[in-house]
Enzyme design. Structure first.
Site, PDB file in Angstrom:
ATOM      1  N   HIS A  83      77.030 -16.304  51.316  1.00  0.00           N
ATOM      2  CA  HIS A  83      77.898 -16.200  52.500  1.00  0.00           C
ATOM      3  C   HIS A  83      77.297 -16.954  53.687  1.00  0.00           C
ATOM      4  O   HIS A  83      76.085 -17.120  53.781  1.00  0.00           O
ATOM      5  CB  HIS A  83      78.210 -14.737  52.858  1.00  0.00           C
ATOM      6  CG  HIS A  83      77.090 -13.929  53.422  1.00  0.00           C
ATOM      7  ND1 HIS A  83      76.941 -12.581  53.175  1.00  0.00           N
ATOM      8  CD2 HIS A  83      76.054 -14.242  54.234  1.00  0.00           C
ATOM      9  CE1 HIS A  83      75.890 -12.125  53.820  1.00  0.00           C
ATOM     10  NE2 HIS A  83      75.328 -13.104  54.466  1.00  0.00           N
ATOM     11  N   GLU A 110      82.159 -13.537  52.925  1.00  0.00           N
ATOM     12  CA  GLU A 110      81.657 -13.175  51.604  1.00  0.00           C
ATOM     13  C   GLU A 110      82.339 -14.025  50.526  1.00  0.00           C
ATOM     14  O   GLU A 110      83.363 -14.661  50.792  1.00  0.00           O
ATOM     15  CB  GLU A 110      81.929 -11.687  51.354  1.00  0.00           C
ATOM     16  CG  GLU A 110      81.224 -10.747  52.331  1.00  0.00           C
ATOM     17  CD  GLU A 110      79.716 -10.618  52.100  1.00  0.00           C
ATOM     18  OE1 GLU A 110      79.075 -11.598  51.692  1.00  0.00           O
ATOM     19  OE2 GLU A 110      79.188  -9.513  52.338  1.00  0.00           O
TER      20      GLU A 110
HETATM   21  P1  PGA Z   1      68.933 -13.162  56.797  1.00  0.00           P
HETATM   22  O1  PGA Z   1      70.493 -13.126  56.519  1.00  0.00           O
HETATM   23  O2  PGA Z   1      68.730 -14.259  57.794  1.00  0.00           O
HETATM   24  O3  PGA Z   1      68.595 -11.824  57.358  1.00  0.00           O
HETATM   25  O4  PGA Z   1      68.288 -13.451  55.488  1.00  0.00           O
HETATM   26  C1  PGA Z   1      71.207 -14.319  56.432  1.00  0.00           C
HETATM   27  C2  PGA Z   1      72.653 -14.020  56.193  1.00  0.00           C
HETATM   28  O5  PGA Z   1      72.970 -12.953  55.645  1.00  0.00           O
HETATM   29  O6  PGA Z   1      73.496 -14.851  56.552  1.00  0.00           O
END
Ligand code: PGA
Length: 259
Positions: free
Chosen positions: A137, A142
């Site tokens: 995503h 999603e």
């Molecule tokens: P994260 O999440 O930077 O905490 O790994 C990235 C995202 O879910 O887009």
């Protein structure tokens, strides 16, 4: 897409900060900000450059990518709070220059439409920071999100709830719903800066960069954008098939637009 493979997460943060600094020093700018762990090093770097190097955000506006539905603005895990605590309160944005979605809006559809209109009214986003989920995503678009989507309400996958449970007391406290800029909205930013570090992101990065254009990997829609820079550390790059090509050609292609 320009794929830049860097030795460490700190190098990714420095390069991302270079691109943002360059934009901000050019004049009044609109930044697209992401939350999550990925951009934290970039924000630390920008805060240091503000403190020690006179980098000013006084002429900059910012728009957040997404927000949890049902968390009041003052909740410590609302993205309003997170971006303030991790970045914007530590530099010199004007009081009304940082914009986010209202996760408590009684009419989420109207809130989403107003947000897209506000981005357009600001002249569009000059440079958009993006992380990537382990499920591919971007924002909270999603898998199976419409590749043309506008800002709207979405339901989180179980995987994203598990990934984000670390920020809450338990997974049951992670909201089920979010407001997120759509993939069509994100694609209107003039320069997309996708950051990823660590092995847990390697599969998603390979799918986004080298896989087919597919709603199953929403980040693959970046392949349609004319100016994307993908900054990855060695671990996040580890499942890319054409690493040698990216290393050999970085910055040398005639169509190079700079970071
Ligand atoms: P994260 O999440 O930077 O905490 O790994 C990235 C995202 O879910 O887009």
């Amino acid at each position: 897409m320009e794929i830049v493979i860097l030795p460490t997460p700190a190098d990714v943060a420095r390069k991302a900060a270079d691109a943002i600094e360059q934009q901000v020093r050019r004049g009044p700018s609109v930044l697209g900000l992401a939350t999550g762990s990925t951009p934290l090093g970039t924000y630390e770097e920008l805060i240091a450059r503000h403190r020690d190097g006179g980098l000013s955000f006084g002429q900059t506006q910012a728009f957040l990518l997404d927000e949890y539905v049902g968390l009041p603005t003052e909740h410590p895990q609302s993205y309003h709070s997170v971006i303030r605590d991790e970045f914007t309160a530590s530099v010199d944005f004007a009081a009304d220059a940082v914009h986010g979605l209202n996760g408590m809006a009684t009419d989420p559809e109207a809130e989403a439409a107003q947000y897209d209109a506000a981005i357009a009214a600001a002249g569009g986003v000059d440079i958009q920071i993006l992380g990537i989920g382990t499920d591919g995503h971007v924002g909270f678009n999603e898998p199976m999100s419409s590749l043309a989507s506008r800002t709207r309400i979405k339901t989180l996958t179980q995987q994203t709830k598990e990934d984000n449970a670390r920020f809450f007391d338990s997974i049951d406290d992670v909201p089920d719903h979010v407001l997120t800029q759509g993939l069509g909205t994100i694609r209107q930013a003039r320069h997309l800066l996708l950051l990823a570090m660590g092995e847990s992101k390697a599969e998603a990065i390979a799918a986004a960069v080298e896989g087919p254009l597919a709603a199953l990997c929403p980040a693959s829609v970046l392949q349609l954008h004319p100016h994307v820079t993908v900054l990855v550390d060695e671990a996040a790059a580890s499942k890319l098939t054409h690493q040698d090509y990216y290393r050999d050609t970085f910055g040398r292609k005639p169509e190079w637009q700079g970071l």
